[in-house]
Scaffold this motif. Structure first.
Motif, mmCIF file in Angstrom:
data_model
loop_
_atom_site.group_PDB
_atom_site.id
_atom_site.type_symbol
_atom_site.label_atom_id
_atom_site.label_comp_id
_atom_site.label_asym_id
_atom_site.label_seq_id
_atom_site.Cartn_x
_atom_site.Cartn_y
_atom_site.Cartn_z
ATOM 1 N N PRO A 1 0.921 -1.240 0.137
ATOM 2 C CA PRO A 1 0.049 0.092 -0.040
ATOM 3 C C PRO A 1 0.979 1.269 -0.110
ATOM 4 C CG PRO A 1 0.036 -1.055 2.186
ATOM 5 C CD PRO A 1 0.684 -1.925 1.234
ATOM 6 N N ASN A 2 0.199 2.427 -0.245
ATOM 7 C CA ASN A 2 0.940 3.830 -0.259
ATOM 8 C C ASN A 2 1.363 3.970 1.104
ATOM 9 O OD1 ASN A 2 0.142 4.173 -2.780
ATOM 10 N ND2 ASN A 2 -1.535 5.399 -2.232
ATOM 11 N N GLY A 3 2.780 4.360 1.055
ATOM 12 C CA GLY A 3 3.304 4.696 2.422
ATOM 13 C C GLY A 3 3.926 3.524 3.239
#
Length: 182
Positions: free
Chosen positions: A39-41
């Motif tokens: 996922p993002n981050g």
């Protein structure tokens, strides 16, 4: 693995006092492709910045061809690794050819100019990425997908042993996405 091209062993890193990556270990053999999904981050871009030596791990070891990444001189590492980030900000109206030729910098001396070999490497890279027709256009005039293809051409012109691609298909239409993966 003794003969791994890229090897991470128990790598930990973070920003401030918060760890982002915890004990990451893997090895990539020459000729292999490795995709990192998350996922993002979650630290995917950070992982690439660690491998390229831009960041130093808090703990653990990163080796390129069996040698710690921190032991490489910048120019030497740049001959071995090329990176295509998610986004590249170039606000000066360099021509596409000039941007692609920046990939040749690790192969040039201190105040040397590009020679025939460098121009040929740039032309080949632009042909492979379909950016040859854009050679004389300003990078600031291009769409996001065209810019991404130019950044890939710059990395290919570098003639590295390893390509580190951070969301390389970002901004690309399906045709160029398929060609890029080919």
């Amino acid at each position: 693995m003794a003969d791994a091209a890229i090897e991470l062993s128990e790598v930990t890193f973070g920003y401030g006092d918060r760890a982002t990556l915890h004990g990451v270990s893997f090895a990539v053999q020459r000729g292999e492709f490795l995709g990192v999904i998350g996922p993002n981050g979650s630290g995917k871009s950070t992982l690439l910045r660690l491998i390229s030596g831009v960041l130093r791990p808090w703990a653990g070891r990163i080796a390129i061809n069996g040698r710690p990444v921190g032991s490489y001189r910048r120019r030497e590492l740049s001959r071995s690794l090329a990176a295509v980030p998610q986004e590249t900000a170039i606000d000066f109206p360099f021509s596409v050819m000039e941007v692609v030729l920046l990939g040749r910098t690790p192969h040039l001396g201190g105040f040397a100019f590009e020679g025939d070999r460098d121009l040929e490497a740039a032309r080949r890279a632009m042909e492979r990425t379909g950016t040859s027709p854009l050679a004389h256009r300003a990078i600031t005039e291009l769409s996001g997908g065209e810019r991404q293809r130019v950044m890939l051409a710059r990395a290919l012109a570098q003639e590295p042993d390893f390509l580190l691609l951070d969301e390389p298909a970002a901004f690309l239409d399906i045709r160029y996405e398929v060609e890029m993966y080919d």
